[in-house]
Design an enzyme around this catalytic site. Structure first.
Site, PDB file in Angstrom:
ATOM      1  N   ASN A   9       0.868  -1.180   0.000  1.00 37.75           N
ATOM      2  CA  ASN A   9       0.000   0.000   0.000  1.00 37.75           C
ATOM      3  C   ASN A   9       0.903   1.228   0.000  1.00 37.75           C
ATOM      4  O   ASN A   9       1.507   1.552   1.017  1.00 37.75           O
ATOM      5  CB  ASN A   9      -0.891  -0.034   1.261  1.00 37.75           C
ATOM      6  CG  ASN A   9      -1.690   1.239   1.440  1.00 37.75           C
ATOM      7  OD1 ASN A   9      -1.778   2.070   0.528  1.00 37.75           O
ATOM      8  ND2 ASN A   9      -2.272   1.415   2.625  1.00 37.75           N
ATOM      9  N   TRP A  10       0.986   1.881  -1.165  1.00 40.69           N
ATOM     10  CA  TRP A  10       1.940   2.992  -1.308  1.00 40.69           C
ATOM     11  C   TRP A  10       1.415   4.281  -0.687  1.00 40.69           C
ATOM     12  O   TRP A  10       2.143   5.275  -0.623  1.00 40.69           O
ATOM     13  CB  TRP A  10       2.273   3.207  -2.782  1.00 40.69           C
ATOM     14  CG  TRP A  10       2.996   2.043  -3.413  1.00 40.69           C
ATOM     15  CD1 TRP A  10       3.507   0.941  -2.764  1.00 40.69           C
ATOM     16  CD2 TRP A  10       3.301   1.855  -4.803  1.00 40.69           C
ATOM     17  NE1 TRP A  10       4.099   0.096  -3.667  1.00 40.69           N
ATOM     18  CE2 TRP A  10       3.989   0.624  -4.934  1.00 40.69           C
ATOM     19  CE3 TRP A  10       3.058   2.601  -5.954  1.00 40.69           C
ATOM     20  CZ2 TRP A  10       4.427   0.137  -6.164  1.00 40.69           C
ATOM     21  CZ3 TRP A  10       3.488   2.113  -7.182  1.00 40.69           C
ATOM     22  CH2 TRP A  10       4.177   0.895  -7.281  1.00 40.69           C
ATOM     23  N   HIS A  95      -9.294   0.901   5.209  1.00 38.74           N
ATOM     24  CA  HIS A  95      -7.986   1.102   5.852  1.00 38.74           C
ATOM     25  C   HIS A  95      -8.173   2.021   7.053  1.00 38.74           C
ATOM     26  O   HIS A  95      -8.978   2.955   7.019  1.00 38.74           O
ATOM     27  CB  HIS A  95      -6.992   1.709   4.846  1.00 38.74           C
ATOM     28  CG  HIS A  95      -5.593   1.705   5.375  1.00 38.74           C
ATOM     29  ND1 HIS A  95      -5.135   2.639   6.268  1.00 38.74           N
ATOM     30  CD2 HIS A  95      -4.569   0.838   5.171  1.00 38.74           C
ATOM     31  CE1 HIS A  95      -3.875   2.354   6.577  1.00 38.74           C
ATOM     32  NE2 HIS A  95      -3.503   1.266   5.932  1.00 38.74           N
ATOM     33  N   GLU A 167      -5.096  -5.308  10.806  1.00 38.04           N
ATOM     34  CA  GLU A 167      -4.082  -4.272  10.981  1.00 38.04           C
ATOM     35  C   GLU A 167      -4.333  -3.535  12.289  1.00 38.04           C
ATOM     36  O   GLU A 167      -5.152  -2.606  12.332  1.00 38.04           O
ATOM     37  CB  GLU A 167      -4.148  -3.276   9.828  1.00 38.04           C
ATOM     38  CG  GLU A 167      -3.896  -3.883   8.469  1.00 38.04           C
ATOM     39  CD  GLU A 167      -3.324  -2.857   7.498  1.00 38.04           C
ATOM     40  OE1 GLU A 167      -2.227  -3.071   7.028  1.00 38.04           O
ATOM     41  OE2 GLU A 167      -3.983  -1.830   7.265  1.00 38.04           O
ATOM     42  N   SER A 212       3.799  -2.446  10.313  1.00 40.77           N
ATOM     43  CA  SER A 212       5.260  -2.434  10.459  1.00 40.77           C
ATOM     44  C   SER A 212       5.916  -3.773  10.117  1.00 40.77           C
ATOM     45  O   SER A 212       6.863  -4.190  10.786  1.00 40.77           O
ATOM     46  CB  SER A 212       5.646  -1.955  11.866  1.00 40.77           C
ATOM     47  OG  SER A 212       5.165  -0.640  12.084  1.00 40.77           O
ATOM     48  N   GLY A 233       2.901  -1.232   4.298  1.00 41.48           N
ATOM     49  CA  GLY A 233       2.941   0.197   4.000  1.00 41.48           C
ATOM     50  C   GLY A 233       4.368   0.641   3.707  1.00 41.48           C
ATOM     51  O   GLY A 233       4.877   0.471   2.603  1.00 41.48           O
ATOM     52  N   GLY A 234       5.027   1.175   4.711  1.00 38.21           N
ATOM     53  CA  GLY A 234       6.361   1.780   4.540  1.00 38.21           C
ATOM     54  C   GLY A 234       7.343   0.907   3.778  1.00 38.21           C
ATOM     55  O   GLY A 234       8.049   1.394   2.876  1.00 38.21           O
TER      56      GLY A 234
HETATM   57  C1  PEP Z   1      -0.601  -0.068   6.235  1.00 36.89           C
HETATM   58  O1  PEP Z   1      -0.746   1.124   6.128  1.00 36.89           O
HETATM   59  O2  PEP Z   1      -1.468  -0.839   5.782  1.00 36.89           O
HETATM   60  C2  PEP Z   1       0.588  -0.560   6.914  1.00 36.89           C
HETATM   61  C3  PEP Z   1       0.586  -1.782   7.347  1.00 36.89           C
HETATM   62  O3  PEP Z   1       1.624   0.334   7.073  1.00 36.89           O
HETATM   63  P1  PEP Z   1       3.078   0.025   7.681  1.00 36.89           P
HETATM   64  O4  PEP Z   1       3.564  -1.256   7.055  1.00 36.89           O
HETATM   65  O5  PEP Z   1       3.905   1.194   7.309  1.00 36.89           O
HETATM   66  O6  PEP Z   1       2.905  -0.113   9.159  1.00 36.89           O
END
Ligand code: PEP
Length: 250
Positions: A9-10, A95, A167, A212, A233-234
């Site tokens: 997920n950009w 989300h 999440e 994360s 995400g990141g």
């Molecule tokens: C997300 O936004 O779906 C996510 C899991 O972000 P991150 O991996 O940065 O925690």
């Protein structure tokens, strides 16, 4: 046997140049990721470009959101049919950033889920509790409520044709990952709840963990019985980091 799915997920990141480079890096390495299913969810405006660049690769494309409406006077919205025109396979719905920052409630998320399915897209339904809710001991209640809104509007069978992403909000973008056991406990709760309604759906549905996830923790998370991959995400913004997570699913 459920396949592992890793979806990136950009969010609101990238530029024309950086996205071309990112896709080139991902497609160059995707062939070495075995059976892992891979998807990326760019910002809407880059979907046509990314869709073209991904053609012929194993990497699928999805959207980060979708309108709950099909067409009409809904300024700023993007419909399922439009996403279909650019070969999208998935649409993320619910989300936590949309729920918290754009006031999307369970009913709107359920309507978005329905709109995605109606357009032939596979919804990735995000559920998860805030830190406050976890500390109050109501994680399961929150996740059950978020799932129930979709089951009520659609059906339990519809969940079987979707992907669920657990999440925990406190783990998103914070560097704090749920421990594999903490994540597994909630995944098992979700699967058990679905099994109470339809065992075949529970056995089939991919339940991703998000929060994360990195190359260094993905393998342990994905090895848990009810964790079928990740929503990233990141770490999906750098090809090497993302591919390392995809490799962890092999
Ligand atoms: C997300 O936004 O779906 C996510 C899991 O972000 P991150 O991996 O940065 O925690």
């Amino acid at each position: 046997m459920r396949q592992t799915l890793v979806a990136g997920n950009w969010k609101l990141n990238g530029s024309l140049d950086s996205i071309k480079q990112l896709v080139a890096g991902i497609t160059a390495g995707a062939g070495g990721t075995g059976d892992t299913q891979i998807a990326v969810c760019p910002p809407f405006v880059y979907i046509p470009l990314v869709s073209n660049l991904l053609a012929g690769s194993k990497v699928a494309i999805g959207s980060q959101d979708i309108a709950d409406q099909e067409a009409g006077a809904f300024t700023g919205e993007i419909s399922g049919a439009m996403l279909n025109d650019f070969s999208c396979t998935y649409a993320i719905v619910g989300h936590s950033e949309r729920r918290a920052l754009y006031a999307e409630d369970d009913e709107l998320v359920a309507r978005k889920f329905a709109a995605a399915r109606k357009a032939g897209l596979t919804p990735i339904l995000c559920v998860g509790e805030t830190l406050e809710e976890r500390e109050q001991g109501i994680t399961e209640d929150v996740v059950a409520r978020q799932l129930d809104a979709v089951i009520k509007l659609e059906s339990i069978a519809a969940i079987g044709e979707a992907v669920v992403a657990y999440e925990p909000v406190w783990a998103i973008g914070t560097g704090k990952t749920a421990s594999p056991q903490q994540a597994q406990d909630v995944h098992a709760f979700i699967r058990g709840k679905l099994a109470g309604l339809d065992q075949a759906v529970a056995d089939k549905v991919q339940i991703l963990y998000g929060g994360s996830v990195k190359g260094s923790n993905a393998k342990e998370l994905f090895s848990m019985q009810d964790i079928d991959g990740g929503l990233i995400g990141g770490a999906s913004l750098a090809a090497d980091d993302f591919l390392a997570i995809c490799m962890a699913g092999t």
